[in-house]
Design a protein around this motif. Structure first.
Motif, PDB file in Angstrom:
ATOM      1  N   GLU A  77       6.551   2.466  -5.803  1.00 31.23           N
ATOM      2  CA  GLU A  77       7.593   2.377  -4.777  1.00 31.23           C
ATOM      3  C   GLU A  77       7.035   2.820  -3.424  1.00 31.23           C
ATOM      4  O   GLU A  77       6.491   3.917  -3.299  1.00 31.23           O
ATOM      5  N   ASP A 107       5.484  -2.891  -3.704  1.00 30.87           N
ATOM      6  CA  ASP A 107       6.897  -2.779  -4.069  1.00 30.87           C
ATOM      7  C   ASP A 107       7.302  -3.731  -5.185  1.00 30.87           C
ATOM      8  O   ASP A 107       8.338  -3.539  -5.830  1.00 30.87           O
ATOM      9  N   THR A 155       5.144   7.056  -5.929  1.00 29.49           N
ATOM     10  CA  THR A 155       5.537   6.766  -4.551  1.00 29.49           C
ATOM     11  C   THR A 155       4.305   6.589  -3.673  1.00 29.49           C
ATOM     12  O   THR A 155       3.302   7.280  -3.838  1.00 29.49           O
ATOM     13  N   LEU A 213       7.275  13.294   3.510  1.00 29.28           N
ATOM     14  CA  LEU A 213       7.696  12.512   2.346  1.00 29.28           C
ATOM     15  C   LEU A 213       7.000  12.934   1.057  1.00 29.28           C
ATOM     16  O   LEU A 213       7.514  12.702  -0.032  1.00 29.28           O
ATOM     17  N   PRO A 249       4.301  11.690  -0.575  1.00 30.45           N
ATOM     18  CA  PRO A 249       4.089  10.581  -1.521  1.00 30.45           C
ATOM     19  C   PRO A 249       3.003  10.942  -2.527  1.00 30.45           C
ATOM     20  O   PRO A 249       2.174  11.821  -2.279  1.00 30.45           O
ATOM     21  N   THR A 275       7.572   4.376  -0.074  1.00 30.17           N
ATOM     22  CA  THR A 275       8.592   5.243   0.518  1.00 30.17           C
ATOM     23  C   THR A 275       8.468   5.337   2.029  1.00 30.17           C
ATOM     24  O   THR A 275       9.320   5.947   2.683  1.00 30.17           O
TER      25      THR A 275
END
Length: 215
Positions: free
Chosen positions: A28, A22, A3, A46, A48, A30
């Motif tokens: 990914e 992406d 992430t 988050l 990440p 986020t």
């Protein structure tokens, strides 16, 4: 899945980074933001795997944001990869000292950016070789102390590897220089970092110059 949080104050560049990242099956995005304060808040919420951080941003610059997220006194540091247009100035040195695990220029190929994200996400570090050499050339006298260098607890081969890292060589280049396999070089790098209690190659570069191991 790795992430990623993308932080850049230029919306067009940020959108480009998000699109590139992406599009990868193992990466990914986020979250994204355009200022350092929001970067810190999002990274803390988050969590990440990697924060792609610009240097010059409003509210809080990327260097201070990096220090708050990855500094030596942070209990649960977040991995930061600094990506910026600025090269030959003090931003490079300050970003690395703040705790960044890597540094890339925005004009680097997309493949190099993706490699950098994957490298720092797995505990490695990434320094653009040209950036490393410029950093060394411009700030070596500041990093290196004037006093006598203390004894370093490394074998001659580990010390040799450390010096080559400090001169901006990648594992592949070190392997070619020493006529070793890349896997053997990785082993030496791992042992060297463990013995010196260093987090990554970035800290190894600073350590080498601070202790006068290269000139």
């Amino acid at each position: 899945m790795t992430t990623v949080l993308v932080c850049d104050d230029q919306a067009l560049i940020r959108a480009g980074l998000v699109t590139i990242i992406d599009a990868q099956p193992d990466l990914e995005v986020t979250g994204e933001c355009g200022d350092g304060r929001t970067a810190v808040e999002l990274a803390r919420s988050l969590r990440p795997d990697v924060v792609v951080m610009d240097v010059r941003m409003p509210v809080l610059d990327g260097i201070e944001a990096t220090r708050l997220l990855a500094g030596a006194d942070v209990p649960e540091p977040v991995t930061v990869l600094v990506v910026t247009t600025f090269n030959l100035d003090e931003y490079v040195y300050r970003a690395l000292r703040a705790g960044a695990s890597g540094f890339l220029l925005k004009d680097a190929p997309s493949a190099q950016l993706l490699h950098g994200i994957r490298a720092v996400a797995t505990g490695g570090a990434l320094l653009d070789p040209d950036v490393t050499r410029e950093l060394v050339g411009k700030f070596a006298t500041r990093i290196r102390p004037a006093e006598t260098t203390p004894e370093v607890p490394l074998t001659s081969r580990e010390l040799e590897v450390l010096r080559l890292i400090a001169n901006g060589l990648s594992n592949r280049e070190i392997a070619e220089e020493l006529v070793l396999s890349t896997e053997t070089v990785k082993t030496f790098v791992s042992r060297m970092l463990t013995k010196l209690r260093l987090r990554d190659r970035v800290q190894a570069v600073i350590y080498a110059y601070r202790h006068g191991l290269v000139s």
